[in-house]
Design a protein around this motif. Structure first.
Motif, PDB file in Angstrom:
ATOM      1  N   ARG A  60       0.836  -1.182   0.000  1.00  0.00           N
ATOM      2  CA  ARG A  60       0.000   0.000   0.000  1.00  0.00           C
ATOM      3  C   ARG A  60       0.880   1.244   0.000  1.00  0.00           C
ATOM      4  NH1 ARG A  60      -4.349  -0.494   4.564  1.00  0.00           N
ATOM      5  NH2 ARG A  60      -4.524  -2.468   3.476  1.00  0.00           N
TER       6      ARG A  60
ATOM      7  N   THR B 157     -11.572  -0.793  12.534  1.00  0.00           N
ATOM      8  CA  THR B 157     -11.046   0.570  12.552  1.00  0.00           C
ATOM      9  C   THR B 157     -11.934   1.463  13.411  1.00  0.00           C
ATOM     10  OG1 THR B 157      -9.983   0.418  10.386  1.00  0.00           O
ATOM     11  CG2 THR B 157     -10.601   2.609  11.137  1.00  0.00           C
TER      12      THR B 157
ATOM     13  N   GLY C  53      -6.479   4.950  10.024  1.00  0.00           N
ATOM     14  CA  GLY C  53      -5.061   5.275  10.067  1.00  0.00           C
ATOM     15  C   GLY C  53      -4.534   5.674  11.426  1.00  0.00           C
TER      16      GLY C  53
ATOM     17  N   TYR D 166       5.051  -3.270   7.370  1.00  0.00           N
ATOM     18  CA  TYR D 166       3.830  -3.972   7.753  1.00  0.00           C
ATOM     19  C   TYR D 166       3.731  -4.063   9.276  1.00  0.00           C
ATOM     20  CZ  TYR D 166       3.801  -5.414   2.870  1.00  0.00           C
ATOM     21  OH  TYR D 166       3.799  -5.407   1.505  1.00  0.00           O
TER      22      TYR D 166
ATOM     23  N   CYS E  33      -4.923   0.287   9.027  1.00  0.00           N
ATOM     24  CA  CYS E  33      -3.543   0.640   8.710  1.00  0.00           C
ATOM     25  C   CYS E  33      -3.028   1.632   9.730  1.00  0.00           C
ATOM     26  CB  CYS E  33      -3.418   1.211   7.299  1.00  0.00           C
ATOM     27  SG  CYS E  33      -4.340   2.721   7.012  1.00  0.00           S
ATOM     28  N   TRP E  34      -1.721   1.624   9.942  1.00  0.00           N
ATOM     29  CA  TRP E  34      -1.038   2.523  10.868  1.00  0.00           C
ATOM     30  C   TRP E  34      -0.766   3.858  10.157  1.00  0.00           C
ATOM     31  CZ3 TRP E  34      -2.256  -1.539  13.363  1.00  0.00           C
ATOM     32  CH2 TRP E  34      -1.888  -1.763  14.694  1.00  0.00           C
TER      33      TRP E  34
ATOM     34  N   GLY F  81      -0.176   4.917   6.204  1.00  0.00           N
ATOM     35  CA  GLY F  81      -0.716   3.882   5.322  1.00  0.00           C
ATOM     36  C   GLY F  81      -0.068   2.527   5.485  1.00  0.00           C
TER      37      GLY F  81
ATOM     38  N   PRO G 256      -0.011  -1.102   6.271  1.00  0.00           N
ATOM     39  CA  PRO G 256      -1.081  -2.097   6.442  1.00  0.00           C
ATOM     40  C   PRO G 256      -0.836  -3.024   7.628  1.00  0.00           C
ATOM     41  CG  PRO G 256       0.328  -2.695   4.595  1.00  0.00           C
ATOM     42  CD  PRO G 256       0.781  -1.343   5.048  1.00  0.00           C
TER      43      PRO G 256
END
Length: 681
Positions: free
Chosen positions: A24, A182, A186, A233, A251-252, A255, A257
């Motif tokens: 990503r 989520t 992010g 990752y 995702c952190w 971006g 994943p």
């Protein structure tokens, strides 16, 4: 055995994605990365509550509790145990998994959890053959934009180099077996119990560390002339409750994943099959540079790209297949000493003798020749056996040991097991009605183990009982319950597994109490049908090995984190004992080394049933009889002291009805044991 397939198979997922997985894109402006605030978290909850139908408090906030632990199914527990028992090896390895966490600033529990997570990750990658096809680096300094080690002590858990492809991995040992969603895209996520729709933990607010690491590493290598790609990752490792299920959009910051281990390793395997460039482990200057960032090499200077071309400046790897350097896995003999489940030939021999002696309790084995043949095992202090003779003096009141040819049954109405008889030959039952704590003790070779095993076998074969076994002995015939009992945990496989099993029992207690309240039933025993629930019994066999963690000098034999975990285990046990009578839950503590350390006062003082076999000295009964009327305790102690050394299985029992003396409890003969169980040779 491919562990990725094991974990994915349990959830019915494919072991590899059906379409190519591409990295990503990440943010190119680290200055815009930020950590979510408390205000942002609070503002995000209403939407999440509505989207996922979460249970709420009266003030509209989500219910958050850690008490409803997901059930640790045996297939997951076995996979987790197998992982922990696996060695680490690979093509080339620099550093040690989890070694950099001591400088992370985390608390001791976080450090311990993180270290275990990285260990599990490394062993899974070994098991799945990934480390054999790459160069790996563990606990690597994060860098500033000029390629130097940063000043904040932050690190990258793992770096994997596949040819010209570099993966930066942040390993998370978060709660297993839950669903993750989520909360703030992010920036934050939360986990829920899949069925109850209750939030299982405070929200996980993401650090910007990996986004910064991705930015700095990729730009520095590119500016230095490297053609390596860099991807980052976040990987959640599985636990004894299984794997986490993560939404695809998690995702952190930057971006990065996040995914489960199964998804991560499936992606790598797919890259192997479609891109030959991933298969190279040829040394390059990037390897030397990354190796110089590994925290293990504290006196190593960070190599510049020019310096990294000189392999003589590289630190020595902890594992190098080409050079014959083996990773320093713990030696098998050391593992046995630490109780990690490995048994030496000597211990296996001892275990075999104990099993033989247990079978030898039958009356048909009372000949002089058989007695003589068993004497060596007697001298070695075998604990799971009773032989019809002893090297000590004979008792004038000797009663012949009795063994059952079939496993006794559980009376579903009273939840009792008839497994003994009094001096007049009348049957005696051990009842669990209204009992939340039962203590069983006796001196070595008193017959306690064989009789407790028979009681456990009766509970095990009953459809009206959920039997949980916590086996605290290194070698034990109780290991046969691993395949059949409702749950089985062995202390030798780790204190964390025992803690998880006890927490699972506590979760069951709370669930049962809620079910009783909803049904309008005051307690488990007031309803003839027990609210449709089985009796829940947890036996801690050899509990002295769990609770007695002090050496001869009175100093603790465990570190601070293990001490905290043991305190948690005792706290959960205490809660089960305090509330178990109402819920139909019982904790059984058994030992052949009765002492204050084996029987913590806060656990045994409320015991409703106590079974005491022969003891050698007066003080051995004091701890297990704590809370009993002093006059009754003195009488029980005198009766236990009077039991002859050859009166195997003879005991006194204290219940709500008072003291019963001279009870002869039964063991199982060899045929009864073989019919249901196998000792595995």
């Amino acid at each position: 055995m491919n562990m990725a397939n094991v974990f994915s198979r349990f959830k019915g997922q494919p072991s590899a994605p059906s379409s190519p997985v591409s990295p990503r894109p990440v943010s190119m402006d680290v200055n815009r990365l930020h950590r979510a605030t408390d205000e942002e978290i609070a503002a995000a909850w209403p939407a999440a509550i509505a989207q996922y139908s979460l249970q709420t408090n009266p003030d509209g906030t989500p219910v958050i509790t850690a008490d409803l632990l997901p059930k640790a199914e045996q297939k997951w527990v076995k996979a987790y145990r197998s992982t922990l028992g696996h060695d680490i090896h690979g093509e080339r390895i620099y550093g040690h998994p989890g070694s950099g966490l001591s400088e992370s600033g985390f608390g001791s529990k976080q450090v311990r959890s993180g270290s275990r997570g990285e260990e599990v990750f490394a062993k899974l990658l070994t098991w799945d053959g990934v480390l054999d096809r790459c160069v790996s680096f563990w606990s690597v300094w994060n860098i500033d934009d000029d390629g130097s080690k940063n000043d904040y002590g932050t690190d990258i858990d793992c770096v994997l180099k596949f040819g010209s492809h570099i993966f930066l991995v942040d390993v998370k040992n978060y709660r297993a077996g839950l669903d993750y969603h989520t909360l703030i895209p992010g920036h934050a996520m939360f986990c829920v119990y899949p069925v109850a729709r209750v939030v299982a933990n405070e929200p996980y607010v993401f650090s910007c560390n990996m986004g910064i690491a991705q930015e700095h590493m990729s730009e520095y290598l590119s500016d230095s002339g490297s053609d390596c790609t860099v991807e980052s990752y976040v990987v959640l490792v599985p636990g004894q409750a299984g794997e986490a299920t993560l939404d695809a959009d998690i995702c952190w910051p930057g971006g990065i994943p996040a995914m489960s281990y199964s998804s991560f390793v499936a992606m790598i395997q797919q890259r192997f099959s479609t891109d030959p460039s991933y298969a190279s482990t040829e040394p390059t200057w990037e390897e030397g540079y990354l190796a110089s960032l590994v925290k293990l090499y504290e006196h190593q200077t960070t190599l510049s790209p020019n310096e990294a071309h000189d392999r003589t400046l590289w630190p020595r790897p902890t594992c190098d297949r080409t050079q014959g350097i083996e990773y320093p896995n713990p030696k098998r003999a050391d593992k046995a000493k630490r109780g990690t489940g490995k048994t030496s030939a000597k211990e296996k021999t001892g275990a075999s003798r104990r099993h033989d002696d247990t079978r030898g309790e039958s009356s048909s084995s009372s000949s002089a020749a058989a007695t003589k043949a068993r004497k060596p095992a007697t001298k070695r202090g075998a604990t799971a056996a009773d032989s019809p003779s002893s090297s000590r003096g004979k008792s004038k009141t000797r009663r012949k040991a009795s063994n059952l040819s079939s496993i006794p049954t559980v009376d579903p109405a009273t939840m009792s097991v008839t497994c003994g008889e009094d001096s007049d030959g009348n049957p005696v039952a051990v009842s669990f009605s209204g009992v939340s704590c039962m203590t069983i003790a006796g001196a070595n070779r008193s017959g306690e183990v064989g009789r407790t095993f028979a009681l456990a076998a009766a509970l095990d074969q009953s459809d009206d009982v959920d039997l949980r076994i916590i086996d605290c002995k290194r070698t034990s015939q109780f290991s046969v319950f691993a395949e059949r009992a409702y749950s089985y945990a062995r202390l030798g496989d780790g204190l964390d597994l025992v803690g998880g099993a006890v927490q699972d029992a506590y979760t069951s207690l709370n669930s049962r109490l809620r079910k009783l309240r909803k049904a309008g039933i005051s307690d488990y025993w007031s309803d003839p049908n027990h609210a449709g629930m089985p009796l829940d019994v947890m036996i801690l066999h050899g509990c002295e090995d769990l609770f007695d963690k002090f050496n001869a000098d009175g100093e603790s034999d465990i570190d601070e984190t293990d001490a905290e975990q043991l305190a948690d285990i005792r706290r959960y046990l205490r809660k089960i004992i305090d509330n178990g009578a109402k819920a139909g839950c019982c904790v059984v503590l058994s030992t052949q080394n009765p002492s204050a350390k084996a029987f913590p006062a806060d656990l045994v003082e409320s015991a409703q049933t106590r079974i005491l076999y022969r003891i050698g000295v007066k003080g051995q009964s004091a701890a297990m009889l704590r809370g009993v009327d002093p006059a009754l305790a003195r009488k029980a102690t005198a009766a236990a002291l009077a039991i002859g050394e050859t009166d195997f299985g003879t005991a006194v029992m204290i219940t709500a009805d008072g003291l019963r003396e001279n009870i002869r409890f039964h063991a199982l003969n060899a045929e009864a044991i073989k019919e249901r169980y196998s000792f595995g040779g």
